[in-house]
Design a protein around this motif. Structure first.
Motif, PDB file in Angstrom:
ATOM      1  N   ALA A 217       1.005  -1.179  -0.287  1.00 63.13           N
ATOM      2  CA  ALA A 217      -0.413   0.201   0.127  1.00 63.13           C
ATOM      3  C   ALA A 217       0.682   1.124  -0.198  1.00 63.13           C
ATOM      4  N   VAL A 218       1.846   1.377   0.423  1.00 59.53           N
ATOM      5  CA  VAL A 218       2.952   2.468   1.050  1.00 59.53           C
ATOM      6  C   VAL A 218       3.611   2.353  -0.389  1.00 59.53           C
ATOM      7  N   GLN A 219       4.232   1.286  -1.459  1.00 58.69           N
ATOM      8  CA  GLN A 219       4.432   1.834  -2.448  1.00 58.69           C
ATOM      9  C   GLN A 219       3.137   2.354  -3.855  1.00 58.69           C
ATOM     10  N   ILE A 220       2.670   1.514  -3.277  1.00 61.13           N
ATOM     11  CA  ILE A 220       1.296   2.039  -4.094  1.00 61.13           C
ATOM     12  C   ILE A 220       1.599   3.641  -4.093  1.00 61.13           C
ATOM     13  N   ALA A 221       1.476   4.680  -2.701  1.00 54.31           N
ATOM     14  CA  ALA A 221       1.395   5.805  -2.479  1.00 54.31           C
ATOM     15  C   ALA A 221       2.605   6.308  -2.984  1.00 54.31           C
ATOM     16  N   GLU A 222       3.267   5.798  -2.922  1.00 51.68           N
ATOM     17  CA  GLU A 222       5.235   6.342  -3.500  1.00 51.68           C
ATOM     18  C   GLU A 222       5.278   6.556  -4.943  1.00 51.68           C
ATOM     19  N   ASP A 223       4.640   5.478  -5.379  1.00 44.69           N
ATOM     20  CA  ASP A 223       4.932   5.564  -7.049  1.00 44.69           C
ATOM     21  C   ASP A 223       3.751   6.710  -7.691  1.00 44.69           C
TER      22      ASP A 223
END
Length: 149
Positions: free
Chosen positions: A68-74
């Motif tokens: 979920a955090v990776q998606i936000a960072e992307d």
């Protein structure tokens, strides 16, 4: 004297906006935002709200907290995802249309906002703004909320 026709006046007085587009869901929202819903994500929900100027796209799903955090960072926000100190209750139901609580009402939900053209994210050239909320849940899971126009 007005230059609009009777049909134009009728259209203005019977303005149906905003409305939820029938048959438009998670795949349409993900496609517009250029977001890949992770394999194995659950509770995938989406909707498109039609407005006079532009569509508003909503997408939510549950995935691993790290993903979920990776998606936000992307999304390439200029500021990292963070817990907002104060957030006001929504003035309208948006994610409620999907049977979900509004993300800004969830204690501890983290947020980031991004203007894709401003950060030169050419993958999302037709997107003016994306809000992403990540809400941690039990068992290392998190619900991702995405709202874009």
């Amino acid at each position: 004297m007005s230059s609009c026709s009777a049909a134009d006046r009728d259209r203005v007085t019977r303005d149906p906006y905003p409305y939820w587009e029938q048959g438009a869901g998670a795949s349409e929202a993900a496609d517009f935002m250029k977001v890949n819903v992770p394999a194995g994500a659950t509770e995938v929900k989406g909707a498109v709200q039609a407005n006079p100027q532009e569509g508003v796209y909503f997408l939510s799903f549950v995935t691993g907290a790290e993903k979920a955090v990776q998606i936000a960072e992307d999304l390439r926000s200029e500021k990292p995802i963070h817990t907002k100190a104060v957030d006001l209750p929504p003035d309208q139901e948006l994610f409620g249309h999907l049977g979900l609580p509004e993300p800004q009402t969830l204690k501890g939900a983290r947020w980031a906002g991004v203007c894709p053209p401003c950060v030169k994210d050419h993958r999302r050239g037709s997107v003016q703004w994306i809000d992403v909320y990540v809400y941690d849940m039990a068992g290392g899971k998190a619900r991702v909320y995405l709202h874009a126009f």
